[in-house]
Design a protein around this motif. Sequence first.
Motif, PDB file in Angstrom:
ATOM      1  N   VAL A  39       3.635 -10.603  -3.232  1.00 40.29           N
ATOM      2  CA  VAL A  39       3.688 -11.414  -4.312  1.00 40.29           C
ATOM      3  C   VAL A  39       1.828 -11.566  -4.535  1.00 40.29           C
ATOM      4  O   VAL A  39       2.086 -12.370  -5.636  1.00 40.29           O
ATOM      5  CB  VAL A  39       4.313 -12.687  -3.590  1.00 40.29           C
ATOM      6  CG1 VAL A  39       3.551 -13.893  -3.754  1.00 40.29           C
ATOM      7  CG2 VAL A  39       5.708 -12.625  -3.372  1.00 40.29           C
ATOM      8  N   ILE A  40       1.762 -10.845  -3.690  1.00 39.06           N
ATOM      9  CA  ILE A  40      -0.794 -11.477  -4.289  1.00 39.06           C
ATOM     10  C   ILE A  40      -0.577 -10.111  -4.428  1.00 39.06           C
ATOM     11  O   ILE A  40      -1.176 -10.201  -5.654  1.00 39.06           O
ATOM     12  CB  ILE A  40      -0.890 -11.534  -2.716  1.00 39.06           C
ATOM     13  CG1 ILE A  40      -0.635 -12.591  -2.179  1.00 39.06           C
ATOM     14  CG2 ILE A  40      -2.631 -11.058  -2.422  1.00 39.06           C
ATOM     15  CD1 ILE A  40      -1.477 -13.187  -0.053  1.00 39.06           C
ATOM     16  N   LEU A  41      -0.159  -8.873  -4.176  1.00 38.51           N
ATOM     17  CA  LEU A  41      -0.776  -7.539  -4.995  1.00 38.51           C
ATOM     18  C   LEU A  41      -0.036  -7.334  -6.473  1.00 38.51           C
ATOM     19  O   LEU A  41      -0.406  -6.981  -7.119  1.00 38.51           O
ATOM     20  CB  LEU A  41      -0.365  -7.060  -4.088  1.00 38.51           C
ATOM     21  CG  LEU A  41      -1.706  -7.082  -3.191  1.00 38.51           C
ATOM     22  CD1 LEU A  41      -1.736  -4.935  -2.082  1.00 38.51           C
ATOM     23  CD2 LEU A  41      -3.173  -6.691  -3.142  1.00 38.51           C
ATOM     24  N   LEU A  42       0.701  -7.827  -6.215  1.00 38.64           N
ATOM     25  CA  LEU A  42       1.827  -7.273  -7.731  1.00 38.64           C
ATOM     26  C   LEU A  42       1.268  -7.990  -9.122  1.00 38.64           C
ATOM     27  O   LEU A  42       1.037  -6.728  -9.908  1.00 38.64           O
ATOM     28  CB  LEU A  42       3.305  -7.872  -7.542  1.00 38.64           C
ATOM     29  CG  LEU A  42       4.551  -7.607  -9.026  1.00 38.64           C
ATOM     30  CD1 LEU A  42       4.685  -5.519  -8.558  1.00 38.64           C
ATOM     31  CD2 LEU A  42       5.953  -7.335  -8.473  1.00 38.64           C
ATOM     32  N   PRO A  43       1.324  -9.214  -8.554  1.00 32.19           N
ATOM     33  CA  PRO A  43       0.315  -9.512 -10.537  1.00 32.19           C
ATOM     34  C   PRO A  43      -1.178  -9.169 -10.709  1.00 32.19           C
ATOM     35  O   PRO A  43      -1.627  -9.019 -11.402  1.00 32.19           O
ATOM     36  CB  PRO A  43       0.202 -11.043 -10.158  1.00 32.19           C
ATOM     37  CG  PRO A  43       1.043 -11.629  -9.630  1.00 32.19           C
ATOM     38  CD  PRO A  43       1.045 -10.603  -8.124  1.00 32.19           C
ATOM     39  N   VAL A  49      -2.311  -0.829 -14.189  1.00 36.70           N
ATOM     40  CA  VAL A  49      -1.549   0.440 -13.998  1.00 36.70           C
ATOM     41  C   VAL A  49      -0.758   0.175 -15.586  1.00 36.70           C
ATOM     42  O   VAL A  49      -0.768   1.442 -16.170  1.00 36.70           O
ATOM     43  CB  VAL A  49      -0.419   0.598 -12.982  1.00 36.70           C
ATOM     44  CG1 VAL A  49       1.048   1.595 -12.709  1.00 36.70           C
ATOM     45  CG2 VAL A  49      -0.895   0.266 -11.060  1.00 36.70           C
ATOM     46  N   MET A  50      -0.736  -0.330 -15.765  1.00 35.36           N
ATOM     47  CA  MET A  50      -0.198  -0.685 -17.180  1.00 35.36           C
ATOM     48  C   MET A  50      -1.497  -0.283 -18.280  1.00 35.36           C
ATOM     49  O   MET A  50      -1.184   0.760 -19.103  1.00 35.36           O
ATOM     50  CB  MET A  50       0.181  -1.766 -17.829  1.00 35.36           C
ATOM     51  CG  MET A  50       1.760  -2.341 -16.727  1.00 35.36           C
ATOM     52  SD  MET A  50       2.981  -1.416 -17.137  1.00 35.36           S
ATOM     53  CE  MET A  50       3.088  -1.375 -19.396  1.00 35.36           C
ATOM     54  N   THR A  53      -1.798   3.074 -17.941  1.00 35.79           N
ATOM     55  CA  THR A  53      -1.055   5.116 -18.104  1.00 35.79           C
ATOM     56  C   THR A  53      -0.278   4.678 -19.584  1.00 35.79           C
ATOM     57  O   THR A  53       0.085   5.414 -19.738  1.00 35.79           O
ATOM     58  CB  THR A  53      -0.185   4.944 -17.051  1.00 35.79           C
ATOM     59  OG1 THR A  53       0.289   3.149 -17.169  1.00 35.79           O
ATOM     60  CG2 THR A  53      -0.276   4.782 -15.679  1.00 35.79           C
ATOM     61  N   TYR A  54      -0.449   3.194 -20.061  1.00 37.59           N
ATOM     62  CA  TYR A  54      -0.015   2.886 -21.396  1.00 37.59           C
ATOM     63  C   TYR A  54      -0.735   2.832 -22.444  1.00 37.59           C
ATOM     64  O   TYR A  54      -2.046   1.930 -22.397  1.00 37.59           O
ATOM     65  CB  TYR A  54       0.972   1.433 -21.333  1.00 37.59           C
ATOM     66  CG  TYR A  54       1.584   1.716 -22.546  1.00 37.59           C
ATOM     67  CD1 TYR A  54       2.761   3.089 -22.350  1.00 37.59           C
ATOM     68  CD2 TYR A  54       2.559   0.959 -22.912  1.00 37.59           C
ATOM     69  CE1 TYR A  54       4.124   2.425 -23.412  1.00 37.59           C
ATOM     70  CE2 TYR A  54       2.451   1.263 -24.268  1.00 37.59           C
ATOM     71  CZ  TYR A  54       3.958   1.506 -24.376  1.00 37.59           C
ATOM     72  OH  TYR A  54       5.055   1.879 -25.583  1.00 37.59           O
ATOM     73  N   PRO A  55      -1.220   3.735 -23.599  1.00 36.36           N
ATOM     74  CA  PRO A  55      -2.151   3.463 -24.484  1.00 36.36           C
ATOM     75  C   PRO A  55      -1.009   2.931 -25.315  1.00 36.36           C
ATOM     76  O   PRO A  55      -0.371   1.761 -25.727  1.00 36.36           O
ATOM     77  CB  PRO A  55      -2.568   4.862 -25.405  1.00 36.36           C
ATOM     78  CG  PRO A  55      -0.644   5.445 -24.927  1.00 36.36           C
ATOM     79  CD  PRO A  55      -0.410   4.885 -23.134  1.00 36.36           C
TER      80      PRO A  55
END
Length: 79
Positions: A39-43, A49-50, A53-55
């Motif tokens: 819950v703390i790290l995911l947001p 990461v997006m 990795t995602y232009p």
Amino acid sequence: MVISAGVILSGTFAALMPSGVMTLIQIALAVIIGIILLVILLPIVMPAVMKITYPYPYSKMGPTPTDDQPAEPQTRSGH
């Protein structure tokens, strides 16, 4: 979806903690600590990461146009 399943699982194991069985207490603590970290790290981690990795459109990560080819903006849908 994963978070809600983890919360249900941690609640189930937390209810078994008063039983005194050391294995159940250890599993419950591991699951509860894992859910708290999720819950703390995911947001924090997922947008980073997006971004990496995602232009995004108009980024300089795509192919560069040549002189005889006009520059067209890239779109996420691929059109």
